[in-house]
Design a protein around this motif. Structure first.
Motif, PDB file in Angstrom:
ATOM      1  N   GLU A 177      -2.215  17.665  -4.634  1.00 13.45           N
ATOM      2  CA  GLU A 177      -3.174  17.708  -3.548  1.00 13.45           C
ATOM      3  C   GLU A 177      -2.366  17.542  -2.257  1.00 13.45           C
ATOM      4  O   GLU A 177      -1.560  16.624  -2.149  1.00 13.45           O
ATOM      5  N   LEU A 178      -2.577  18.431  -1.328  1.00 15.86           N
ATOM      6  CA  LEU A 178      -1.774  18.400  -0.103  1.00 15.86           C
ATOM      7  C   LEU A 178      -2.642  18.106   1.117  1.00 15.86           C
ATOM      8  O   LEU A 178      -3.798  18.516   1.188  1.00 15.86           O
ATOM      9  N   LEU A 179      -2.025  17.397   2.048  1.00 21.56           N
ATOM     10  CA  LEU A 179      -2.668  17.155   3.334  1.00 21.56           C
ATOM     11  C   LEU A 179      -1.890  17.941   4.385  1.00 21.56           C
ATOM     12  O   LEU A 179      -0.670  17.776   4.508  1.00 21.56           O
ATOM     13  N   ALA A 180      -2.586  18.813   5.079  1.00 21.94           N
ATOM     14  CA  ALA A 180      -1.959  19.514   6.208  1.00 21.94           C
ATOM     15  C   ALA A 180      -2.162  18.655   7.440  1.00 21.94           C
ATOM     16  O   ALA A 180      -3.247  18.098   7.654  1.00 21.94           O
ATOM     17  N   GLU A 181      -1.101  18.525   8.222  1.00 21.28           N
ATOM     18  CA  GLU A 181      -1.197  17.635   9.375  1.00 21.28           C
ATOM     19  C   GLU A 181      -0.515  18.293  10.573  1.00 21.28           C
ATOM     20  O   GLU A 181       0.522  18.947  10.445  1.00 21.28           O
ATOM     21  N   GLN A 182      -1.141  18.083  11.695  1.00 22.97           N
ATOM     22  CA  GLN A 182      -0.619  18.577  12.965  1.00 22.97           C
ATOM     23  C   GLN A 182       0.787  18.019  13.204  1.00 22.97           C
ATOM     24  O   GLN A 182       1.025  16.825  13.016  1.00 22.97           O
ATOM     25  N   TRP A 183       1.696  18.890  13.577  1.00 18.34           N
ATOM     26  CA  TRP A 183       3.052  18.435  13.892  1.00 18.34           C
ATOM     27  C   TRP A 183       3.043  17.801  15.274  1.00 18.34           C
ATOM     28  O   TRP A 183       2.499  18.383  16.224  1.00 18.34           O
ATOM     29  N   VAL A 184       3.625  16.605  15.370  1.00 17.08           N
ATOM     30  CA  VAL A 184       3.595  15.871  16.641  1.00 17.08           C
ATOM     31  C   VAL A 184       4.960  15.986  17.316  1.00 17.08           C
ATOM     32  O   VAL A 184       5.992  15.830  16.654  1.00 17.08           O
ATOM     33  N   ARG A 185       4.935  16.306  18.614  1.00 13.15           N
ATOM     34  CA  ARG A 185       6.198  16.305  19.377  1.00 13.15           C
ATOM     35  C   ARG A 185       6.531  14.847  19.675  1.00 13.15           C
ATOM     36  O   ARG A 185       5.922  14.222  20.526  1.00 13.15           O
ATOM     37  N   ILE A 186       7.519  14.332  18.948  1.00 13.23           N
ATOM     38  CA  ILE A 186       7.786  12.889  18.944  1.00 13.23           C
ATOM     39  C   ILE A 186       8.809  12.513  20.002  1.00 13.23           C
ATOM     40  O   ILE A 186       9.891  13.102  20.060  1.00 13.23           O
ATOM     41  N   ARG A 187       8.448  11.533  20.822  1.00 15.57           N
ATOM     42  CA  ARG A 187       9.441  10.960  21.725  1.00 15.57           C
ATOM     43  C   ARG A 187      10.200   9.854  20.985  1.00 15.57           C
ATOM     44  O   ARG A 187      11.420   9.794  21.011  1.00 15.57           O
ATOM     45  N   ARG A 188       9.445   8.984  20.326  1.00 15.37           N
ATOM     46  CA  ARG A 188      10.042   7.916  19.528  1.00 15.37           C
ATOM     47  C   ARG A 188       9.143   7.634  18.332  1.00 15.37           C
ATOM     48  O   ARG A 188       7.948   7.893  18.379  1.00 15.37           O
ATOM     49  N   GLU A 189       9.734   7.029  17.290  1.00 12.93           N
ATOM     50  CA  GLU A 189       8.919   6.484  16.211  1.00 12.93           C
ATOM     51  C   GLU A 189       8.961   4.967  16.328  1.00 12.93           C
ATOM     52  O   GLU A 189      10.014   4.371  16.536  1.00 12.93           O
ATOM     53  N   LEU A 190       7.805   4.371  16.230  1.00 12.66           N
ATOM     54  CA  LEU A 190       7.668   2.922  16.386  1.00 12.66           C
ATOM     55  C   LEU A 190       7.063   2.336  15.119  1.00 12.66           C
ATOM     56  O   LEU A 190       6.401   3.037  14.347  1.00 12.66           O
ATOM     57  N   ALA A 191       7.283   1.061  14.914  1.00 11.37           N
ATOM     58  CA  ALA A 191       6.647   0.386  13.781  1.00 11.37           C
ATOM     59  C   ALA A 191       6.329  -1.036  14.182  1.00 11.37           C
ATOM     60  O   ALA A 191       6.954  -1.603  15.090  1.00 11.37           O
ATOM     61  N   ILE A 192       5.353  -1.573  13.523  1.00  7.18           N
ATOM     62  CA  ILE A 192       4.929  -2.937  13.850  1.00  7.18           C
ATOM     63  C   ILE A 192       4.391  -3.567  12.575  1.00  7.18           C
ATOM     64  O   ILE A 192       3.775  -2.912  11.749  1.00  7.18           O
ATOM     65  N   LEU A 193       4.683  -4.839  12.421  1.00  7.98           N
ATOM     66  CA  LEU A 193       4.205  -5.580  11.254  1.00  7.98           C
ATOM     67  C   LEU A 193       3.114  -6.543  11.686  1.00  7.98           C
ATOM     68  O   LEU A 193       3.229  -7.178  12.732  1.00  7.98           O
ATOM     69  N   VAL A 194       2.112  -6.661  10.841  1.00  6.98           N
ATOM     70  CA  VAL A 194       1.100  -7.699  11.016  1.00  6.98           C
ATOM     71  C   VAL A 194       1.096  -8.507   9.721  1.00  6.98           C
ATOM     72  O   VAL A 194       1.130  -7.928   8.633  1.00  6.98           O
ATOM     73  N   ALA A 195       1.077  -9.819   9.839  1.00  5.50           N
ATOM     74  CA  ALA A 195       0.847 -10.659   8.655  1.00  5.50           C
ATOM     75  C   ALA A 195      -0.560 -11.209   8.794  1.00  5.50           C
ATOM     76  O   ALA A 195      -0.944 -11.697   9.861  1.00  5.50           O
ATOM     77  N   ARG A 196      -1.343 -11.103   7.727  1.00  4.42           N
ATOM     78  CA  ARG A 196      -2.759 -11.477   7.820  1.00  4.42           C
ATOM     79  C   ARG A 196      -3.172 -12.263   6.576  1.00  4.42           C
ATOM     80  O   ARG A 196      -2.835 -11.886   5.454  1.00  4.42           O
ATOM     81  N   ARG A 197      -3.892 -13.355   6.825  1.00  2.00           N
ATOM     82  CA  ARG A 197      -4.408 -14.200   5.740  1.00  2.00           C
ATOM     83  C   ARG A 197      -5.781 -13.695   5.281  1.00  2.00           C
ATOM     84  O   ARG A 197      -6.448 -12.959   6.008  1.00  2.00           O
ATOM     85  N   PRO A 198      -6.229 -14.164   4.121  1.00  2.00           N
ATOM     86  CA  PRO A 198      -7.531 -13.711   3.611  1.00  2.00           C
ATOM     87  C   PRO A 198      -8.679 -13.933   4.605  1.00  2.00           C
ATOM     88  O   PRO A 198      -9.560 -13.089   4.734  1.00  2.00           O
ATOM     89  N   GLY A 199      -8.641 -15.020   5.350  1.00  2.00           N
ATOM     90  CA  GLY A 199      -9.741 -15.280   6.285  1.00  2.00           C
ATOM     91  C   GLY A 199      -9.659 -14.499   7.580  1.00  2.00           C
ATOM     92  O   GLY A 199     -10.547 -14.579   8.425  1.00  2.00           O
ATOM     93  N   GLY A 200      -8.566 -13.771   7.784  1.00  2.00           N
ATOM     94  CA  GLY A 200      -8.448 -12.944   8.985  1.00  2.00           C
ATOM     95  C   GLY A 200      -7.423 -13.445   9.990  1.00  2.00           C
ATOM     96  O   GLY A 200      -7.058 -12.719  10.911  1.00  2.00           O
ATOM     97  N   GLU A 201      -6.948 -14.697   9.847  1.00  2.00           N
ATOM     98  CA  GLU A 201      -5.886 -15.169  10.752  1.00  2.00           C
ATOM     99  C   GLU A 201      -4.697 -14.215  10.636  1.00  2.00           C
ATOM    100  O   GLU A 201      -4.333 -13.801   9.526  1.00  2.00           O
ATOM    101  N   ALA A 202      -4.138 -13.836  11.759  1.00  2.00           N
ATOM    102  CA  ALA A 202      -3.045 -12.864  11.711  1.00  2.00           C
ATOM    103  C   ALA A 202      -2.022 -13.148  12.800  1.00  2.00           C
ATOM    104  O   ALA A 202      -2.343 -13.744  13.829  1.00  2.00           O
TER     105      ALA A 202
END
Lengths: 377, 377
Positions: A177-202
Motif C-alpha cells: 500500500e503506497l502513500l503519495a505525498e507532495q514533495w516539499v522544498r526543504i530548507r532544513r529538517e527539524l526534530a523535537i522530542l516530547v516526553a509525556r506521562r499518562p496523565g498528560g504532564e509533558a
C-alpha cells in the motif's frame, strides 16, 4: 533481578535504543527486561534480563509480557492486532496501541492530522499507477511515494522525478500500500522530542536540526539554527501532537521547514529516537531516562541543554572492521562522547554515535564528525 | 558477550562502584565482567556477565582473571599475595599491586609519604597501650587509632579522647595492627580524583568538599569552597601522589584542610570513589568512564565541570523500606539525578546517591539532600 519496589519494565526490541534505555534504567533501579530477536542484539549483549523471541509472534509477546509490570517499545514494528491482544490480556502497554498507530500507519496519521488542521504535506493513498500520475498532475513532480507501514531509515521511500518513474514503481510494488505525498522544498529538517506521562504532564526538548543523507540521519545539531519563532512554533506543534496521539513516553516529531519558512510534520516515532541521542550528555535529563520515567508514571526530568550547543554524528560503517579497534584513536579527539552499539560492522550499518558539547554548534559538530569518521573506518 | 575488538575488563567486587562502572562500559563497548561475592550484589543485578566468587579465594580470582584482558577493582580488599600471584600468572592488573598497597596498608602509605616530604599527619604503628600513651604524650590528645588494613566508612577508626580510652582499645583490639595518628583540627575535608593512564598521562578533577558524619561521607560539593591557592595545592599534591603510587585508573585522594589552612593527606583509594559520584552528571567525563579509559590505556576525557556547581547527597537508609517505592516522590524535587544501587534496605546502609547541578552550590546541595532524605525513608 527485580526486588521489592522495583518495577519491571519490558521493552520489545533489542536494538541500540533498548541498549541506551537499559543504561538509563540502572540508576533508577528499574528492572528493564528486553525482548530481543537474537541473543547478539545490541541490548541483549549487555542487559541482565533478556528474552529471545520474535516481535511478530503473539505467543512470544505474551510470554514476555507476563513478566513485566509495563511494556514499552524499541521500535514500532509490532502487529497492531498483537498489541490489542496484549491489552485484552490485561497488560499495560505504554505507549498504547492507539498512540503507536500514528507512527505505524502513515495514511492514518496524515488523515487525522489533516482533519485537525495540523500542517502536513498533501498526501493520498494510491493503488495504481494512474492514481500516482493523477497525484503528480495535481501537486507537481517530483512526488514522494512511501510504504504506508514499516519503512524506516530511507527504506520504503521513493522520490519519483517524473511520471515514468511512477509507473515503474507501481509495477514493482504491487503488493504494498503506497502513500503519495507532495514533495516539499526543504530548507532544513527539524526534530523535537516530547516526553509525556499518562496523565498528560509533558516536557518538550529543544528543537534540533537533523542532517539526512539518503534518508538516513547523519548529524544532529542542538539547538537548531532557526529563528525563535520557528523553534517556538515547532515546540507548540509537538506538544499539541503529543496530546493528540496521547503519547506516553518519548514522542519524536520530525518536521520539514520549507523554503517559505513553513513547518510541515514529516514523521513521528512513539519511542526514543535517533534525533535525541544528543540528550544523553547534552540535556539535564536524557530522552531514555524520561521515556522510562513517563512509562512508570514518575515526574519527568528537565530537558534543558547543559551547554550552549550539542552535536551528534552517527557512526555509519564504511568497512567491515570493528569500530572498537579504533576507540583509542577516536577518543583522542577532544571532548567527544562515544557510544558504540556493540553491533557487527557491515558497510552502511549504524554502529554508534558521537556527541560533543560546546559553545558553538559548528565546533561541537566538527569534533563529533571527526571522531565518528574515525570509528566508521 | 565480547566480540571482535571489544576488550574484556574484569572488575573484582560487585558493589555500587562496579554497577556504575558497568553503566560507563556500555557506550564504550567494553565488556565489563564482574566478580561478585553474591548473585544479588549491586552490580550483579544488572550486568550481563557476572561470576560469583570470593575475593579472598585465589582459586576464584584465578578462574575469573582467565576470562579478562585486564583486571581492575571495585574495592581494595584483596590479599596482596593473591594480587601478586595473579601478576605472576601473567594477568594484567590495573592498578598494579604496588599501587594498591598505598591504599591497603596505611602504615606503608604514611611511611612512604613522610619520606617523600608529602604532608601527612604524624603517625606510628603501635602494638601496646604504652606505645599509644607515649604517642599521645608526644602529639597531644585526642589521638586517632586506625587499623592498618581493611577499615572503611568509619569502621576501624577510633578517636581516643584520653589515655584511659587508649588502654581500653588496645586491650580490646590486641589482634589488630594499629596506627596511632595525630588528631587534626579540621576546617574542611577535601577530596580530589586523578585519572591516570599506564604511561603517566593524567587528568585531575576539581577539588570537592566532603561532609562526613561518623566517618561516613554524607555530602559532596563541587567545587569545594576554598581559595584558588588551596585548590591548586590540592590538585598539585594529588597529581604528584598519582605519579608516586603509579596509579592506573582513578586515584582518589582525601585531604584534611586544618585550621591553619594546611593540607594533610588523609586517605587514598586506587579506584572510583564515593567522593566522585558527582562527576557522572557534573563533569564532561565521569570518574567511571575515565577509570575504564585508563585501564584499557585509551586517551582520557576532560574532567571539567559542566555547571557552576554540583552537589551529591548519599542515601543512607533510615528504615528497612525499599527506596524504589519512594522514587515518584523523590523525582518531584526539581533537577535531581537519582542513583539507586539496588541494595536491600537496612538502617544505615548506603542505598544510593542524588546529584544536583546548579549555579549555586547551596541550592544544588539543598535539592540533592531533599531528594536523598525522601529516599532514605
Amino acid at each position: 533481578m527485580a526486588h521489592g519496589g522495583t518495577a519491571r519494565v519490558g521493552m520489545i526490541g533489542g536494538g541500540q535504543l533498548a541498549r541506551m534505555t537499559f543504561q538509563a534504567a540502572i540508576p533508577l533501579d528499574l528492572s528493564l527486561q528486553i525482548l530481543a530477536a537474537r541473543p547478539d542484539d545490541s541490548a541483549a549483549r549487555v542487559a541482565a534480563t533478556v528474552s529471545v523471541g520474535a516481535p511478530d509472534s503473539l505467543e512470544d509477546l505474551r510470554a514476555f509480557a507476563k513478566g513485566c509490570d509495563v511494556v514499552t517499545f524499541d521500535h514500532e514494528l509490532v502487529e497492531p492486532a498483537h498489541l490489542e491482544a496484549l491489552v485484552a490480556d490485561g497488560h499495560c502497554l505504554r505507549p498504547a496501541p492507539a498512540s503507536m498507530r500514528f507512527a505505524q500507519d502513515k495514511h492514518y496519521q496524515r488523515a487525522c492530522f489533516e482533519a485537525l488542521g495540523l500542517p502536513v504535506p498533501a498526501s493520498r493513498v494510491v493503488s495504481a499507477a494512474d492514481d500516482l500520475l493523477k497525484f503528480g498532475e495535481e501537486h507537481g513532480w517530483p512526488v514522494v511515494a512511501k510504504v504506508v507501514r514499516g519503512g524506516y531509515d530511507g527504506r520504503g521511500v521513493w522520490i519519483l522525478e517524473a511520471p515514468e518513474e511512477a509507473a515503474e514503481l507501481v509495477g514493482a510494488a504491487t503488493k504494498m500500500e503506497l502513500l503519495a505525498e507532495q514533495w516539499v522544498r526543504i530548507r532544513r529538517e527539524l526534530a523535537i522530542l516530547v516526553a509525556r506521562r499518562p496523565g498528560g504532564e509533558a516536557v518538550v526538548y529543544p528543537v534540533v536540526e537533523t542532517v539526512q543523507r539518503d534518508g538516513i540521519c547523519h548529524e544532529i545539531v542542538a539547538p537548531a539554527p532557526v529563528e525563535d519563532a520557528t523553534a517556538a512554533a515547532a515546540a507548540g506543534l509537538a506538544r499539541r501532537i503529543a496530546d493528540t496521539v496521547e503519547a506516553c513516553g518519548i514522542l519524536a516529531v520530525e518536521f520539514f521547514l520549507d523554503e517559505d519558512g513553513r513547518l510541515l510534520v514529516n514523521e513521528l516515532a512513539t519511542r526514543p529516537h535517533n534525533s535525541g541521542h544528543y540528550s544523553i550528555e547534552g540535556c539535564l535529563t536524557s530522552q531514555f531516562q524520561n521515556h522510562l520515567r513517563a512509562v512508570v508514571d514518575w515526574p519527568l526530568g528537565d530537558p534543558a541543554l547543559v551547554a550552549a550547543a550539542a552535536a551528534t554524528a552517527n557512526v555509519l560503517a564504511t568497512t567491515a572492521g570493528d569500530p572498537a579497534m579504533r576507540m583509542r584513536e577516536a577518543l583522542g579527539v577532544p571532548g567527544v562522547h562515544v557510544h558504540l552499539y556493540g553491533k557487527e560492522a557491515r558497510p552502511g550499518r549504524k554502529l554508534g554515535h558521537v556527541t560533543a558539547l560546546g559553545d558553538e554548534p559548528d565546533d561541537a559538530l566538527e569534533r563529533a564528525k571527526r571522531a565518528a569518521a574515525i570509528l566508521a573506518g
